[in-house]
Motif scaffolding. Sequence first.
Motif: not given
Lengths: 379, 256
Positions: B199, B14, B184-190
Amino acid sequence: MKRFLPTMLAASCLLAASAANAFTTYTCNGHDVKWSGNSKTLFAYLPDFPSGSSERNALIEAVARLNENSSPFVFNLVYTNTVPSLDNDRTEIWIDNIAWPGVTYTWWDNNCNNFTEKDIIMDSSVSWTSSANKYYQWSYDDPSDTIVAKRPMESTILHELGHALGLGHEADEYNIMGTDWNHMSTNGNAAYTYFGEDANHGARYLYGSDGTQDLGVVHWRRIGNNGEYSTHGRTRLLDPNTNTELPFTMVKGEPQYNVNRGQTVRMELTFENNGSAYQYEDVGYYVSTNSYISTGDRLLTSVSFGQSPANVYTRYQDVTVPSDLSCSKEYWLGAKIDKDNSLAEFAEWNNATYIPIKTNWNFSCLVLQPIIIQPLALN
Amino acid sequence: MQKFIPLLAGGLLLAAQAQAHHVLNNFDIGEMAQQADSVFRGTVVDVSYASSNPVKGQGAIPHTFVTFTVDEVLHGTAETDRDNTYTLRFIGGQNNKGVMWVDQLPKFNIGDEDILFVKGNGEAQCPLVECANGRFRIVDGMMHNEYGQAIVEDAKGRMTLGAVNERIKFAQHKIGKQTLQKRTHYVNGFDGKGNDVDIPRPEAAKVTMYDAGSFIANSHQQIHKKMPNDPLGVNKRAVNVNKTKAFELRMSKKAQ
Protein backbone atom coordinates in the motif's frame (compact mmCIF):
# COMPACT_ATOMS: atom_id res chain seq x y z
CA MET A 1 3.32 29.36 18.48
CA LYS A 2 4.48 27.27 15.65
CA ARG A 3 1.84 24.98 14.35
CA PHE A 4 2.08 21.90 12.23
CA LEU A 5 -0.77 20.55 10.22
CA PRO A 6 -1.24 16.93 9.33
CA THR A 7 -0.51 16.13 5.74
CA MET A 8 -3.30 14.23 4.13
CA LEU A 9 -2.93 12.16 1.02
CA ALA A 10 -5.61 12.56 -1.59
CA ALA A 11 -7.08 9.24 -2.61
CA SER A 12 -6.94 10.03 -6.26
CA CYS A 13 -6.58 6.59 -7.70
CA LEU A 14 -9.59 4.56 -8.64
CA LEU A 15 -8.33 1.55 -6.77
CA ALA A 16 -8.25 2.90 -3.28
CA ALA A 17 -6.02 1.01 -0.92
CA SER A 18 -7.57 0.23 2.42
CA ALA A 19 -5.86 0.54 5.76
CA ALA A 20 -3.22 -2.05 6.37
CA ASN A 21 -4.39 -3.05 9.82
CA ALA A 22 -6.94 -5.79 10.03
CA PHE A 23 -8.71 -7.88 12.66
CA THR A 24 -7.32 -8.23 16.17
CA THR A 25 -6.95 -11.25 18.41
CA TYR A 26 -5.36 -11.81 21.79
CA THR A 27 -2.26 -13.70 22.76
CA CYS A 28 -1.36 -15.04 26.16
CA ASN A 29 2.31 -15.81 26.78
CA GLY A 30 2.72 -15.66 23.01
CA HIS A 31 -0.10 -18.10 22.16
CA ASP A 32 -3.25 -17.19 20.31
CA VAL A 33 -6.18 -17.60 22.66
CA LYS A 34 -9.21 -19.35 21.18
CA TRP A 35 -11.68 -22.15 21.75
CA SER A 36 -10.19 -25.64 21.73
CA GLY A 37 -12.77 -26.93 19.23
CA ASN A 38 -14.85 -25.63 16.36
CA SER A 39 -18.17 -25.37 18.14
CA LYS A 40 -19.53 -24.10 21.40
CA THR A 41 -22.95 -24.22 23.01
CA LEU A 42 -24.39 -20.78 23.69
CA PHE A 43 -27.02 -20.94 26.44
CA ALA A 44 -29.66 -18.24 26.08
CA TYR A 45 -31.67 -17.42 29.19
CA LEU A 46 -35.23 -18.26 28.18
CA PRO A 47 -37.03 -15.58 30.24
CA ASP A 48 -34.96 -12.96 28.39
CA PHE A 49 -35.43 -14.56 24.98
CA PRO A 50 -38.96 -16.00 25.04
CA SER A 51 -40.38 -17.67 21.97
CA GLY A 52 -41.72 -15.18 19.44
CA SER A 53 -40.07 -12.17 21.07
CA SER A 54 -38.11 -9.56 19.16
CA GLU A 55 -35.13 -10.34 21.39
CA ARG A 56 -35.20 -13.98 20.31
CA ASN A 57 -35.54 -13.00 16.66
CA ALA A 58 -32.47 -10.77 16.97
CA LEU A 59 -30.51 -13.52 18.71
CA ILE A 60 -31.44 -16.15 16.14
CA GLU A 61 -30.45 -13.88 13.27
CA ALA A 62 -27.17 -12.84 14.90
CA VAL A 63 -26.14 -16.42 15.60
CA ALA A 64 -27.08 -17.37 12.02
CA ARG A 65 -24.91 -14.53 10.67
CA LEU A 66 -22.01 -15.62 12.89
CA ASN A 67 -22.40 -19.24 11.90
CA GLU A 68 -22.20 -18.29 8.22
CA ASN A 69 -18.58 -17.32 8.77
CA SER A 70 -16.03 -18.89 6.45
CA SER A 71 -14.33 -20.86 9.22
CA PRO A 72 -15.77 -24.09 10.63
CA PHE A 73 -16.55 -22.47 13.99
CA VAL A 74 -20.22 -22.30 15.03
CA PHE A 75 -22.25 -21.52 18.13
CA ASN A 76 -25.05 -23.95 18.93
CA LEU A 77 -27.93 -22.02 20.45
CA VAL A 78 -29.78 -23.64 23.37
CA TYR A 79 -32.53 -21.98 25.41
CA THR A 80 -32.54 -22.65 29.11
CA ASN A 81 -34.30 -21.66 32.30
CA THR A 82 -31.11 -22.14 34.26
CA VAL A 83 -30.25 -18.80 35.78
CA PRO A 84 -27.06 -17.49 34.13
CA SER A 85 -24.05 -16.28 36.02
CA LEU A 86 -20.43 -15.44 35.51
CA ASP A 87 -17.74 -18.09 36.02
CA ASN A 88 -19.98 -21.16 35.91
CA ASP A 89 -18.14 -22.85 33.00
CA ARG A 90 -21.11 -22.24 30.69
CA THR A 91 -21.12 -19.79 27.81
CA GLU A 92 -24.32 -17.79 28.16
CA ILE A 93 -26.22 -14.77 26.92
CA TRP A 94 -28.77 -12.81 28.88
CA ILE A 95 -30.24 -9.33 29.24
CA ASP A 96 -29.68 -7.11 32.24
CA ASN A 97 -29.20 -3.51 33.23
CA ILE A 98 -25.51 -2.90 32.61
CA ALA A 99 -23.18 -0.04 31.84
CA TRP A 100 -22.55 -0.92 28.20
CA PRO A 101 -25.02 -1.71 25.37
CA GLY A 102 -23.44 -5.14 25.30
CA VAL A 103 -20.44 -6.72 26.97
CA THR A 104 -18.62 -10.03 26.75
CA TYR A 105 -16.82 -11.48 29.76
CA THR A 106 -14.02 -13.85 28.81
CA TRP A 107 -12.29 -16.56 30.80
CA TRP A 108 -9.30 -18.59 29.79
CA ASP A 109 -7.38 -21.30 31.53
CA ASN A 110 -4.11 -21.14 33.38
CA ASN A 111 -2.41 -22.89 30.46
CA CYS A 112 -3.05 -19.71 28.58
CA ASN A 113 -4.29 -21.41 25.42
CA ASN A 114 -8.04 -21.81 25.41
CA PHE A 115 -11.17 -20.00 26.38
CA THR A 116 -13.12 -21.74 29.08
CA GLU A 117 -16.19 -19.49 29.19
CA LYS A 118 -17.70 -16.45 27.52
CA ASP A 119 -20.71 -14.58 28.86
CA ILE A 120 -22.58 -11.99 26.86
CA ILE A 121 -24.89 -9.52 28.58
CA MET A 122 -27.09 -7.14 26.60
CA ASP A 123 -28.30 -3.95 28.24
CA SER A 124 -31.99 -3.85 29.10
CA SER A 125 -32.04 -0.05 29.17
CA VAL A 126 -31.24 0.35 25.46
CA SER A 127 -34.10 0.90 23.03
CA TRP A 128 -33.55 -2.02 20.68
CA THR A 129 -35.13 -3.04 17.41
CA SER A 130 -35.02 -6.42 15.76
CA SER A 131 -36.66 -5.17 12.57
CA ALA A 132 -34.88 -5.54 9.23
CA ASN A 133 -36.95 -2.62 7.93
CA LYS A 134 -34.29 0.04 7.61
CA TYR A 135 -36.55 2.85 8.79
CA TYR A 136 -36.72 1.20 12.23
CA GLN A 137 -32.95 1.37 12.56
CA TRP A 138 -30.74 4.26 13.73
CA SER A 139 -28.75 4.31 10.51
CA TYR A 140 -31.77 5.09 8.35
CA ASP A 141 -33.80 7.23 10.71
CA ASP A 142 -36.28 9.24 8.64
CA PRO A 143 -37.15 12.35 10.64
CA SER A 144 -40.22 12.92 8.47
CA ASP A 145 -41.97 9.72 9.53
CA THR A 146 -43.46 8.70 12.87
CA ILE A 147 -41.29 5.63 13.32
CA VAL A 148 -38.94 5.79 16.30
CA ALA A 149 -35.66 4.44 14.98
CA LYS A 150 -33.74 2.25 17.42
CA ARG A 151 -30.44 0.49 17.76
CA PRO A 152 -30.50 -2.88 15.97
CA MET A 153 -30.03 -5.56 18.62
CA GLU A 154 -28.93 -8.10 16.04
CA SER A 155 -25.83 -6.11 15.10
CA THR A 156 -24.75 -5.57 18.71
CA ILE A 157 -25.23 -9.26 19.52
CA LEU A 158 -23.19 -10.12 16.42
CA HIS A 159 -20.41 -7.79 17.64
CA GLU A 160 -20.44 -9.56 21.01
CA LEU A 161 -20.44 -12.95 19.32
CA GLY A 162 -17.31 -11.78 17.51
CA HIS A 163 -15.71 -11.30 20.94
CA ALA A 164 -17.04 -14.69 21.97
CA LEU A 165 -15.36 -16.24 18.96
CA GLY A 166 -12.06 -14.63 19.92
CA LEU A 167 -11.85 -11.28 18.13
CA GLY A 168 -10.97 -7.93 19.65
CA HIS A 169 -12.10 -4.47 18.68
CA GLU A 170 -10.85 -3.13 15.38
CA ALA A 171 -10.55 0.54 14.43
CA ASP A 172 -8.74 0.46 11.11
CA GLU A 173 -11.19 -1.28 8.81
CA TYR A 174 -14.89 -1.04 8.08
CA ASN A 175 -15.94 -3.98 10.25
CA ILE A 176 -18.44 -5.38 12.75
CA MET A 177 -15.87 -5.29 15.58
CA GLY A 178 -15.88 -1.51 15.30
CA THR A 179 -19.18 0.37 15.40
CA ASP A 180 -21.78 -2.34 14.88
CA TRP A 181 -25.04 -0.51 14.23
CA ASN A 182 -24.04 0.89 10.84
CA HIS A 183 -22.27 -2.18 9.55
CA MET A 184 -25.24 -3.11 7.39
CA SER A 185 -26.04 -4.65 4.04
CA THR A 186 -28.95 -2.74 2.54
CA ASN A 187 -30.97 -3.14 -0.64
CA GLY A 188 -34.44 -1.67 -0.95
CA ASN A 189 -36.00 -1.19 2.47
CA ALA A 190 -34.24 -4.15 4.08
CA ALA A 191 -31.06 -3.63 6.10
CA TYR A 192 -29.30 -6.66 7.58
CA THR A 193 -26.31 -6.90 9.84
CA TYR A 194 -23.55 -9.24 8.73
CA PHE A 195 -20.17 -10.52 9.92
CA GLY A 196 -18.13 -8.98 7.10
CA GLU A 197 -14.78 -9.49 5.46
CA ASP A 198 -12.54 -8.48 8.35
CA ALA A 199 -14.24 -10.61 11.00
CA ASN A 200 -14.44 -13.56 8.60
CA HIS A 201 -10.72 -13.16 8.03
CA GLY A 202 -10.18 -13.27 11.78
CA ALA A 203 -12.38 -16.34 12.17
CA ARG A 204 -10.37 -18.16 9.51
CA TYR A 205 -7.12 -17.12 11.18
CA LEU A 206 -8.24 -18.67 14.47
CA TYR A 207 -10.12 -21.75 13.24
CA GLY A 208 -9.10 -22.34 9.63
CA SER A 209 -11.19 -22.20 6.50
CA ASP A 210 -14.36 -24.13 5.74
CA GLY A 211 -14.08 -23.48 2.01
CA THR A 212 -17.31 -21.50 1.69
CA GLN A 213 -17.53 -18.36 -0.40
CA ASP A 214 -19.40 -15.08 -0.25
CA LEU A 215 -19.18 -11.66 -1.86
CA GLY A 216 -21.00 -8.50 -0.90
CA VAL A 217 -21.35 -4.81 -1.59
CA VAL A 218 -22.60 -2.13 0.79
CA HIS A 219 -23.09 1.63 0.85
CA TRP A 220 -21.10 2.03 4.08
CA ARG A 221 -17.41 2.74 4.56
CA ARG A 222 -14.93 3.45 7.29
CA ILE A 223 -14.66 7.19 8.00
CA GLY A 224 -12.57 7.19 11.15
CA ASN A 225 -12.40 5.69 14.58
CA ASN A 226 -13.55 6.27 18.11
CA GLY A 227 -10.99 4.70 20.37
CA GLU A 228 -10.82 1.04 19.46
CA TYR A 229 -13.94 1.22 17.30
CA SER A 230 -13.98 2.03 13.60
CA THR A 231 -16.65 4.56 12.72
CA HIS A 232 -18.67 4.24 9.56
CA GLY A 233 -20.42 6.58 7.18
CA ARG A 234 -22.29 6.33 3.91
CA THR A 235 -20.41 5.89 0.68
CA ARG A 236 -20.66 8.91 -1.59
CA LEU A 237 -21.22 10.11 -5.11
CA LEU A 238 -18.25 12.17 -6.25
CA ASP A 239 -17.34 14.59 -9.01
CA PRO A 240 -14.72 12.69 -11.07
CA ASN A 241 -12.95 15.93 -11.96
CA THR A 242 -12.39 17.10 -8.42
CA ASN A 243 -12.97 13.91 -6.44
CA THR A 244 -15.21 15.94 -4.15
CA GLU A 245 -18.65 14.93 -2.97
CA LEU A 246 -21.54 16.07 -5.13
CA PRO A 247 -24.29 18.18 -3.56
CA PHE A 248 -27.01 16.20 -1.87
CA THR A 249 -30.23 16.62 0.05
CA MET A 250 -31.25 14.43 2.96
CA VAL A 251 -34.41 12.65 1.87
CA LYS A 252 -36.06 10.11 4.16
CA GLY A 253 -32.92 10.03 6.26
CA GLU A 254 -30.58 9.26 3.37
CA PRO A 255 -28.36 11.45 1.19
CA GLN A 256 -29.94 11.94 -2.23
CA TYR A 257 -27.44 13.35 -4.71
CA ASN A 258 -28.45 16.03 -7.20
CA VAL A 259 -27.18 15.12 -10.67
CA ASN A 260 -27.66 16.23 -14.23
CA ARG A 261 -28.76 13.94 -17.00
CA GLY A 262 -25.69 12.99 -19.00
CA GLN A 263 -23.36 13.80 -16.10
CA THR A 264 -20.52 11.43 -15.32
CA VAL A 265 -20.36 10.67 -11.61
CA ARG A 266 -18.01 8.61 -9.48
CA MET A 267 -19.75 5.96 -7.37
CA GLU A 268 -18.09 4.97 -4.11
CA LEU A 269 -19.11 1.55 -2.76
CA THR A 270 -17.52 -0.95 -0.41
CA PHE A 271 -16.95 -4.47 -1.72
CA GLU A 272 -16.14 -7.38 0.54
CA ASN A 273 -15.02 -10.92 -0.06
CA ASN A 274 -16.32 -12.71 3.03
CA GLY A 275 -15.33 -16.13 1.79
CA SER A 276 -12.32 -18.37 1.84
CA ALA A 277 -10.72 -17.74 -1.54
CA TYR A 278 -9.77 -14.97 -3.91
CA GLN A 279 -12.54 -14.18 -6.41
CA TYR A 280 -12.55 -12.44 -9.76
CA GLU A 281 -16.11 -11.38 -10.41
CA ASP A 282 -18.31 -9.27 -12.64
CA VAL A 283 -20.03 -6.28 -11.11
CA GLY A 284 -22.93 -4.56 -12.81
CA TYR A 285 -23.64 -0.89 -12.19
CA TYR A 286 -27.29 0.05 -12.68
CA VAL A 287 -29.82 2.83 -12.52
CA SER A 288 -33.17 1.96 -11.01
CA THR A 289 -36.52 3.61 -10.45
CA ASN A 290 -36.55 2.22 -6.91
CA SER A 291 -34.05 1.50 -4.16
CA TYR A 292 -33.98 -2.25 -4.75
CA ILE A 293 -31.15 -2.96 -7.18
CA SER A 294 -31.44 -6.06 -9.34
CA THR A 295 -30.27 -7.32 -12.69
CA GLY A 296 -33.67 -6.29 -14.04
CA ASP A 297 -32.63 -2.65 -13.71
CA ARG A 298 -30.97 -0.67 -16.50
CA LEU A 299 -27.32 -1.66 -16.82
CA LEU A 300 -24.96 1.32 -17.07
CA THR A 301 -21.67 -0.52 -17.17
CA SER A 302 -20.16 -3.81 -16.22
CA VAL A 303 -16.67 -4.29 -14.83
CA SER A 304 -14.61 -7.17 -13.51
CA PHE A 305 -12.10 -7.02 -10.71
CA GLY A 306 -10.47 -9.27 -8.18
CA GLN A 307 -11.24 -9.34 -4.51
CA SER A 308 -8.96 -10.70 -1.85
CA PRO A 309 -10.65 -12.22 1.19
CA ALA A 310 -8.16 -10.27 3.27
CA ASN A 311 -9.01 -6.63 2.75
CA VAL A 312 -12.11 -4.47 2.68
CA TYR A 313 -12.25 -2.77 -0.68
CA THR A 314 -13.88 0.66 -0.98
CA ARG A 315 -13.88 1.11 -4.73
CA TYR A 316 -14.69 3.91 -7.15
CA GLN A 317 -16.44 3.56 -10.49
CA ASP A 318 -17.33 6.29 -12.96
CA VAL A 319 -20.74 5.97 -14.60
CA THR A 320 -22.76 8.33 -16.78
CA VAL A 321 -26.29 9.23 -15.77
CA PRO A 322 -28.39 8.45 -18.87
CA SER A 323 -29.56 11.51 -20.78
CA ASP A 324 -33.02 10.09 -21.32
CA LEU A 325 -34.01 9.91 -17.66
CA SER A 326 -36.90 12.10 -16.60
CA CYS A 327 -36.13 15.46 -15.09
CA SER A 328 -36.66 16.30 -11.41
CA LYS A 329 -37.19 12.65 -10.62
CA GLU A 330 -35.74 10.28 -8.02
CA TYR A 331 -33.63 7.36 -9.18
CA TRP A 332 -31.18 5.03 -7.54
CA LEU A 333 -27.74 4.19 -8.83
CA GLY A 334 -26.55 0.82 -7.64
CA ALA A 335 -24.26 -2.13 -8.04
CA LYS A 336 -24.69 -5.87 -7.99
CA ILE A 337 -21.75 -8.21 -7.59
CA ASP A 338 -21.78 -11.72 -9.05
CA LYS A 339 -24.59 -10.46 -11.22
CA ASP A 340 -24.60 -13.64 -13.27
CA ASN A 341 -24.88 -15.71 -10.11
CA SER A 342 -21.86 -17.73 -11.11
CA LEU A 343 -20.52 -18.14 -7.56
CA ALA A 344 -22.23 -20.33 -4.97
CA GLU A 345 -22.33 -18.12 -1.86
CA PHE A 346 -23.38 -18.69 1.74
CA ALA A 347 -25.34 -15.43 1.49
CA GLU A 348 -26.93 -14.22 -1.72
CA TRP A 349 -28.89 -11.38 -0.13
CA ASN A 350 -25.89 -9.10 0.31
CA ASN A 351 -24.88 -8.73 -3.34
CA ALA A 352 -26.49 -5.39 -4.22
CA THR A 353 -26.92 -1.91 -2.83
CA TYR A 354 -27.84 1.63 -3.93
CA ILE A 355 -27.04 5.34 -3.80
CA PRO A 356 -30.10 7.64 -4.15
CA ILE A 357 -30.02 10.39 -6.81
CA LYS A 358 -32.42 12.99 -8.16
CA THR A 359 -32.11 14.47 -11.62
CA ASN A 360 -31.87 18.25 -11.76
CA TRP A 361 -34.20 20.34 -13.87
CA ASN A 362 -32.31 22.37 -16.46
CA PHE A 363 -32.85 23.65 -19.97
CA SER A 364 -32.14 20.26 -21.45
CA CYS A 365 -35.43 19.23 -19.91
CA LEU A 366 -37.34 21.57 -22.21
CA VAL A 367 -38.85 19.63 -25.08
CA LEU A 368 -39.88 21.87 -27.91
CA GLN A 369 -42.98 20.70 -29.68
CA PRO A 370 -43.04 21.46 -33.39
CA ILE A 371 -45.66 24.06 -34.19
CA ILE A 372 -47.93 22.91 -36.93
CA ILE A 373 -49.51 25.72 -38.86
CA GLN A 374 -52.74 24.80 -40.48
CA PRO A 375 -53.51 26.64 -43.68
CA LEU A 376 -56.47 28.89 -43.26
CA ALA A 377 -59.36 27.50 -45.19
CA LEU A 378 -60.99 30.14 -47.24
CA ASN A 379 -64.42 29.65 -48.54
CA MET B 1 2.08 29.42 28.38
CA GLN B 2 0.99 26.29 26.69
CA LYS B 3 3.72 24.23 25.28
CA PHE B 4 3.26 21.92 22.36
CA ILE B 5 5.72 19.47 21.01
CA PRO B 6 5.65 18.82 17.30
CA LEU B 7 6.07 15.20 16.39
CA LEU B 8 6.73 13.55 13.12
CA ALA B 9 4.04 10.93 12.97
CA GLY B 10 5.22 9.55 9.71
CA GLY B 11 7.45 7.10 11.49
CA LEU B 12 4.30 5.22 12.33
CA LEU B 13 3.64 4.33 8.76
CA LEU B 14 0.63 2.17 9.25
CA ALA B 15 -0.94 4.45 11.78
CA ALA B 16 -0.32 7.50 9.65
CA GLN B 17 -1.85 5.78 6.70
CA ALA B 18 -4.93 4.99 8.67
CA GLN B 19 -5.03 8.57 9.86
CA ALA B 20 -5.21 9.76 6.26
CA HIS B 21 -8.85 8.82 6.22
CA HIS B 22 -9.64 9.23 9.87
CA VAL B 23 -12.20 11.66 11.11
CA LEU B 24 -10.52 12.90 14.23
CA ASN B 25 -12.55 12.77 17.40
CA ASN B 26 -13.05 15.71 19.65
CA PHE B 27 -13.75 15.20 23.31
CA ASP B 28 -14.92 17.49 26.06
CA ILE B 29 -12.61 17.49 29.07
CA GLY B 30 -14.92 19.88 30.94
CA GLU B 31 -17.89 17.58 30.45
CA MET B 32 -15.89 14.55 31.52
CA ALA B 33 -14.69 16.35 34.65
CA GLN B 34 -18.25 17.36 35.46
CA GLN B 35 -19.21 13.69 35.43
CA ALA B 36 -16.18 12.65 37.49
CA ASP B 37 -15.88 12.32 41.26
CA SER B 38 -12.25 13.33 40.92
CA VAL B 39 -9.64 13.96 38.25
CA PHE B 40 -6.02 13.31 39.13
CA ARG B 41 -2.62 12.54 37.73
CA GLY B 42 -1.02 9.43 39.15
CA THR B 43 1.49 6.63 38.67
CA VAL B 44 0.66 2.95 39.02
CA VAL B 45 2.63 1.46 41.90
CA ASP B 46 0.77 -1.80 42.39
CA VAL B 47 -1.59 -4.15 40.54
CA SER B 48 -3.13 -6.92 42.62
CA TYR B 49 -6.08 -9.29 42.41
CA ALA B 50 -8.87 -10.45 44.67
CA SER B 51 -12.24 -12.05 44.13
CA SER B 52 -15.61 -10.88 45.30
CA ASN B 53 -17.43 -12.84 47.96
CA PRO B 54 -19.95 -15.26 46.47
CA VAL B 55 -23.55 -14.16 46.64
CA LYS B 56 -26.70 -16.05 45.82
CA GLY B 57 -26.59 -17.08 42.21
CA GLN B 58 -23.15 -15.66 41.58
CA GLY B 59 -19.80 -17.12 42.52
CA ALA B 60 -16.63 -15.26 43.37
CA ILE B 61 -15.53 -13.00 40.53
CA PRO B 62 -11.93 -11.87 40.00
CA HIS B 63 -11.20 -8.19 40.29
CA THR B 64 -8.13 -6.08 39.70
CA PHE B 65 -6.97 -3.44 42.18
CA VAL B 66 -4.82 -0.75 40.61
CA THR B 67 -3.00 1.47 43.10
CA PHE B 68 -1.67 4.89 42.14
CA THR B 69 0.44 7.45 43.87
CA VAL B 70 -1.49 10.66 43.39
CA ASP B 71 0.83 13.28 41.94
CA GLU B 72 -1.63 16.09 41.22
CA VAL B 73 -5.37 16.56 41.65
CA LEU B 74 -7.10 18.56 38.93
CA HIS B 75 -10.68 18.37 40.18
CA GLY B 76 -12.53 17.01 43.20
CA THR B 77 -10.83 15.00 45.90
CA ALA B 78 -9.30 11.56 45.72
CA GLU B 79 -9.52 10.08 49.20
CA THR B 80 -5.97 8.81 49.35
CA ASP B 81 -4.38 6.68 52.03
CA ARG B 82 -1.75 8.14 54.35
CA ASP B 83 0.96 7.25 51.89
CA ASN B 84 -0.80 9.31 49.21
CA THR B 85 -1.96 6.23 47.30
CA TYR B 86 -5.36 5.65 45.81
CA THR B 87 -6.76 2.32 44.58
CA LEU B 88 -9.25 1.72 41.79
CA ARG B 89 -11.19 -1.56 41.54
CA PHE B 90 -12.03 -3.04 38.14
CA ILE B 91 -13.89 -6.23 37.32
CA GLY B 92 -11.67 -8.87 35.75
CA GLY B 93 -8.34 -10.31 36.74
CA GLN B 94 -7.18 -13.73 37.80
CA ASN B 95 -8.10 -16.45 40.22
CA ASN B 96 -6.97 -20.05 40.66
CA LYS B 97 -8.92 -21.14 37.55
CA GLY B 98 -7.40 -18.68 35.14
CA VAL B 99 -7.95 -15.21 33.77
CA MET B 100 -11.11 -13.16 33.36
CA TRP B 101 -10.93 -10.46 30.73
CA VAL B 102 -13.27 -7.74 29.48
CA ASP B 103 -12.36 -6.09 26.20
CA GLN B 104 -13.75 -2.67 27.11
CA LEU B 105 -11.72 -2.26 30.29
CA PRO B 106 -8.42 -0.35 30.47
CA LYS B 107 -5.33 -2.43 31.18
CA PHE B 108 -2.69 -1.21 33.63
CA ASN B 109 0.95 -2.07 34.25
CA ILE B 110 3.11 -0.95 37.16
CA GLY B 111 4.86 2.27 36.22
CA ASP B 112 2.06 3.54 33.97
CA GLU B 113 1.52 7.26 34.34
CA ASP B 114 -2.02 8.46 33.80
CA ILE B 115 -4.56 11.23 34.16
CA LEU B 116 -7.75 9.60 35.40
CA PHE B 117 -11.36 10.74 35.48
CA VAL B 118 -12.69 8.65 38.37
CA LYS B 119 -16.36 7.87 38.80
CA GLY B 120 -18.07 5.31 41.02
CA ASN B 121 -15.02 3.60 42.45
CA GLY B 122 -16.00 0.58 44.52
CA GLU B 123 -19.40 0.34 42.82
CA ALA B 124 -18.94 0.44 39.05
CA GLN B 125 -17.31 -2.45 37.22
CA CYS B 126 -15.18 0.16 35.50
CA PRO B 127 -14.77 3.19 37.81
CA LEU B 128 -13.83 5.74 35.17
CA VAL B 129 -15.91 8.21 33.17
CA GLU B 130 -16.83 6.39 29.95
CA CYS B 131 -14.63 3.53 31.16
CA ALA B 132 -11.42 3.35 29.10
CA ASN B 133 -12.08 6.82 27.66
CA GLY B 134 -11.63 8.19 31.18
CA ARG B 135 -7.96 7.26 31.17
CA PHE B 136 -5.30 9.40 29.48
CA ARG B 137 -1.82 7.96 29.35
CA ILE B 138 1.44 9.84 29.66
CA VAL B 139 4.10 8.06 27.64
CA ASP B 140 7.48 9.69 27.12
CA GLY B 141 5.89 12.86 28.40
CA MET B 142 3.25 12.92 25.68
CA MET B 143 -0.48 12.37 26.05
CA HIS B 144 -2.35 9.39 24.62
CA ASN B 145 -5.64 7.69 25.22
CA GLU B 146 -6.03 4.09 26.39
CA TYR B 147 -5.63 2.82 22.86
CA GLY B 148 -2.40 4.65 22.15
CA GLN B 149 -3.93 7.45 20.10
CA ALA B 150 -2.02 10.70 20.53
CA ILE B 151 -3.92 13.67 21.98
CA VAL B 152 -3.45 16.41 19.40
CA GLU B 153 -4.76 19.84 18.63
CA ASP B 154 -7.07 20.25 15.65
CA ALA B 155 -7.27 23.25 13.33
CA LYS B 156 -9.76 24.94 15.65
CA GLY B 157 -7.52 24.51 18.65
CA ARG B 158 -9.57 21.72 20.18
CA MET B 159 -8.20 18.57 21.78
CA THR B 160 -8.73 15.64 19.52
CA LEU B 161 -7.37 12.16 18.83
CA GLY B 162 -4.54 11.64 16.38
CA ALA B 163 -2.40 8.81 15.11
CA VAL B 164 -1.92 5.58 17.01
CA ASN B 165 1.34 4.88 18.77
CA GLU B 166 1.39 1.14 18.17
CA ARG B 167 4.02 0.63 20.86
CA ILE B 168 1.35 1.65 23.36
CA LYS B 169 -1.61 0.03 21.64
CA PHE B 170 0.03 -3.35 21.49
CA ALA B 171 2.07 -3.19 24.65
CA GLN B 172 2.25 -6.35 26.70
CA HIS B 173 0.06 -6.44 29.75
CA LYS B 174 0.75 -8.57 32.79
CA ILE B 175 -1.97 -10.38 34.68
CA GLY B 176 -0.18 -12.30 37.41
CA LYS B 177 2.19 -14.69 35.66
CA GLN B 178 0.47 -14.37 32.32
CA THR B 179 1.47 -11.90 29.65
CA LEU B 180 -1.42 -10.74 27.51
CA GLN B 181 -1.09 -8.83 24.30
CA LYS B 182 -3.53 -7.56 21.73
CA ARG B 183 -2.41 -8.68 18.32
CA THR B 184 -3.31 -6.96 15.09
CA HIS B 185 -3.04 -8.71 11.78
CA TYR B 186 -1.72 -6.76 8.85
CA VAL B 187 -2.84 -7.13 5.29
CA ASN B 188 -1.43 -5.94 2.05
CA GLY B 189 -3.39 -4.08 -0.54
CA PHE B 190 -4.17 -5.70 -3.82
CA ASP B 191 -4.23 -4.49 -7.34
CA GLY B 192 -7.61 -5.80 -8.37
CA LYS B 193 -5.97 -8.54 -10.42
CA GLY B 194 -5.17 -10.87 -7.60
CA ASN B 195 -1.74 -9.55 -6.79
CA ASP B 196 -0.84 -8.31 -3.36
CA VAL B 197 0.86 -4.97 -3.49
CA ASP B 198 2.44 -2.69 -0.95
CA ILE B 199 0.00 0.00 0.00
CA PRO B 200 1.45 3.42 -0.91
CA ARG B 201 3.04 5.08 2.05
CA PRO B 202 1.97 8.64 2.72
CA GLU B 203 4.39 11.44 3.29
CA ALA B 204 5.38 11.97 6.87
CA ALA B 205 2.59 13.83 8.60
CA LYS B 206 3.29 16.55 11.12
CA VAL B 207 0.85 16.87 13.97
CA THR B 208 0.80 18.89 17.14
CA MET B 209 0.73 16.66 20.18
CA TYR B 210 -0.07 17.60 23.72
CA ASP B 211 2.52 16.95 26.37
CA ALA B 212 1.37 16.34 29.94
CA GLY B 213 1.91 19.93 31.03
CA SER B 214 -0.07 21.48 28.20
CA PHE B 215 -2.80 18.87 28.60
CA ILE B 216 -3.19 19.66 32.29
CA ALA B 217 -3.13 23.40 31.66
CA ASN B 218 -5.76 23.04 28.96
CA SER B 219 -7.83 20.77 31.20
CA HIS B 220 -7.83 23.39 33.96
CA GLN B 221 -9.12 25.93 31.44
CA GLN B 222 -11.85 23.62 30.18
CA ILE B 223 -12.92 22.62 33.69
CA HIS B 224 -13.09 26.26 34.73
CA LYS B 225 -15.13 27.09 31.64
CA LYS B 226 -17.55 24.23 32.27
CA MET B 227 -17.88 24.75 36.03
CA PRO B 228 -16.96 28.40 36.67
CA ASN B 229 -18.54 28.35 40.11
CA ASP B 230 -16.79 25.20 41.26
CA PRO B 231 -13.75 24.45 39.11
CA LEU B 232 -12.05 22.66 41.99
CA GLY B 233 -15.01 20.37 42.64
CA VAL B 234 -14.87 21.25 46.31
CA ASN B 235 -17.59 18.85 47.41
CA LYS B 236 -16.78 16.00 45.06
CA ARG B 237 -14.99 12.99 46.50
CA ALA B 238 -13.75 9.80 44.93
CA VAL B 239 -13.84 7.06 47.54
CA ASN B 240 -10.85 4.82 47.94
CA VAL B 241 -11.16 1.04 48.11
CA ASN B 242 -9.39 -1.22 50.55
CA LYS B 243 -7.71 -4.12 48.77
CA THR B 244 -7.95 -6.35 51.83
CA LYS B 245 -11.60 -5.72 52.61
CA ALA B 246 -14.18 -8.25 51.47
CA PHE B 247 -16.65 -7.07 48.86
CA GLU B 248 -19.53 -8.38 46.83
CA LEU B 249 -20.36 -8.07 43.18
CA ARG B 250 -24.07 -7.57 42.68
CA MET B 251 -23.99 -7.14 38.96
CA SER B 252 -27.15 -8.92 38.04
CA LYS B 253 -30.80 -9.05 38.86
CA LYS B 254 -30.30 -12.78 38.51
CA ALA B 255 -27.77 -12.76 41.31
CA GLN B 256 -30.12 -11.15 43.83
